[in-house]
Design a protein around this motif. Structure first.
Motif, short mmCIF file in Angstrom:
data_model
loop_
_atom_site.label_atom_id
_atom_site.label_comp_id
_atom_site.label_asym_id
_atom_site.label_seq_id
_atom_site.Cartn_x
_atom_site.Cartn_y
_atom_site.Cartn_z
N LEU A 4 46.64 13.25 64.45
CA LEU A 4 45.47 13.17 65.31
C LEU A 4 44.55 14.35 65.09
N ALA A 5 45.11 15.49 64.86
CA ALA A 5 44.30 16.69 64.69
C ALA A 5 43.53 16.70 63.39
N SER A 6 43.88 15.81 62.48
CA SER A 6 43.21 15.78 61.18
C SER A 6 41.97 14.90 61.17
N ALA A 131 42.58 -2.12 72.53
CA ALA A 131 42.07 -2.38 71.19
C ALA A 131 43.24 -2.73 70.29
N ASP A 132 42.99 -3.55 69.30
CA ASP A 132 44.06 -3.88 68.35
C ASP A 132 44.36 -2.69 67.45
N ILE A 133 43.30 -2.02 67.02
CA ILE A 133 43.46 -0.85 66.15
C ILE A 133 42.17 -0.03 66.21
N LEU A 139 36.45 6.37 65.56
CA LEU A 139 36.79 5.59 66.76
C LEU A 139 36.19 4.18 66.74
N SER A 140 35.78 3.71 65.57
CA SER A 140 35.44 2.30 65.44
C SER A 140 36.70 1.48 65.69
N GLN A 176 48.42 2.67 66.83
CA GLN A 176 47.18 1.91 66.69
C GLN A 176 46.00 2.79 66.27
N TYR A 177 46.23 4.08 66.12
CA TYR A 177 45.19 5.03 65.71
C TYR A 177 45.48 5.41 64.27
#
Length: 297
Positions: A4-6, A131-133, A139-140, A176-177
């Motif tokens: 996440l931080a990247s 959201a699915d993904i 963040l699209s 999912q992120y």
């Protein structure tokens, strides 16, 4: 949570919330009841984490007097329930919910959340959704992969409400992120000359994706079987199934928007947008608000 931080430089902050967080003014209580339902540890953990995300979203993003877009999905259902409890407790007042689906309208009715129908002129202050993904960094998001139970496709109404909102938050799990996106993107198309539209989309992503028309019942097939899905607006739904990594959701959306016969699709590129991401370490809050933007209260 190094992944996440990247994220890219468009992310302006990351906030970690301890896993024990369960919403402002709420406590977990054991009622001593047993259940014969068998569930896995991972499913219980996901449900608990999404409950934290739902509470955080309501407590942090919703203020009295707002018009709220009510999303569809597991996390959104929990957020609607919690929003109703906060209204009954007097923590929030004068809230109006705009449901994105029959399911979210039903959930809001049970929770006691006042509702209004969506109209183009309606000002929506904030919306939340599943959201699915979600694409890491931008963040699209992709929505609409799964057809809601007992409903036809809700993509058009759902996306219209989310895009109309001044601010938007998605509640998702860490899985999912992703930076490398895969899977399908639903595309609403005009039913007249649908095959010509499908062939044009197939040529657009030749070698990278397959195009199947969604069926209403029975097994899926490229042509939609004997009973292809038709929405209340008279549209068909194509599932563009990517067999190679999706390079950029924004680019895919831009390409689909140019295809004659395409009504809309399941890609949302929204600014400002927040992702409330669950993990074993708690919640991670990611925003894509431009660095030079000034947030108004």
């Amino acid at each position: 949570m190094a992944s996440l931080a990247s994220s890219s430089s468009s992310i302006n902050f990351l906030v970690h919330v301890p896993a024990a967080f369960n919403g402002i003014g709420t406590k977990r209580r054991s009622r001593g009841k047993t259940s014969s339902i068998s569930v896995t540890h991972s499913s219980l953990a996901d449900a608990s984490a999404l409950l934290q995300a739902a509470h955080y979203t309501v407590d942090t993003c919703i203020k009295s007097g707002m018009v709220i877009g009510l999303g569809s999905g597991h996390a959104s259902g929990m957020a609607i329930q919690y929003l109703g409890r906060q209204l009954r407790a007097g923590v929030l007042e004068d809230i109006v919910g705009v449901p994105t689906s029959v399911a979210s309208a039903s959930e809001a009715a049970k929770a006691g959340v006042p509702m209004d129908k969506y109209q183009d002129c309606l000002q929506i202050d904030f919306a939340f959704d599943d959201a699915d993904i979600i694409e890491e960094g931008t963040l699209s998001a992709i929505i609409g992969r799964q057809r809601p139970k007992d409903e036809e496709s809700i993509l058009l109404q759902q996306k219209s409400i989310l895009n109309a909102a001044k601010k938007l938050a998605f509640m998702i799990t860490q899985s999912q992120y992703k930076g490398d996106l895969d899977g399908s993107i639903p595309v609403l198309i005009q039913s007249l000359n649908w095959m010509q539209t499908a062939e044009e989309i197939d040529d657009l992503f030749l070698g990278d994706a397959e195009v199947w028309r969604r069926s209403s019942i029975g097994q899926a097939s490229p042509l939609g079987g004997d009973f292809p899905l038709v929405t209340r607006e008279g549209h068909n739904v194509l599932d563009v199934i990517f067999t190679s990594p999706i390079p950029s959701l924004a680019e895919v959306a831009e390409s689909l928007d140019k295809v004659n016969g395409v009504v809309d699709h399941g890609v949302i590129c929204k600014f400002p947008c927040t992702a409330v991401i669950t993990s074993s370490d708690g919640l991670c809050i990611v925003n894509n608000m431009p660095k030079n933007a000034v947030e108004k209260s």
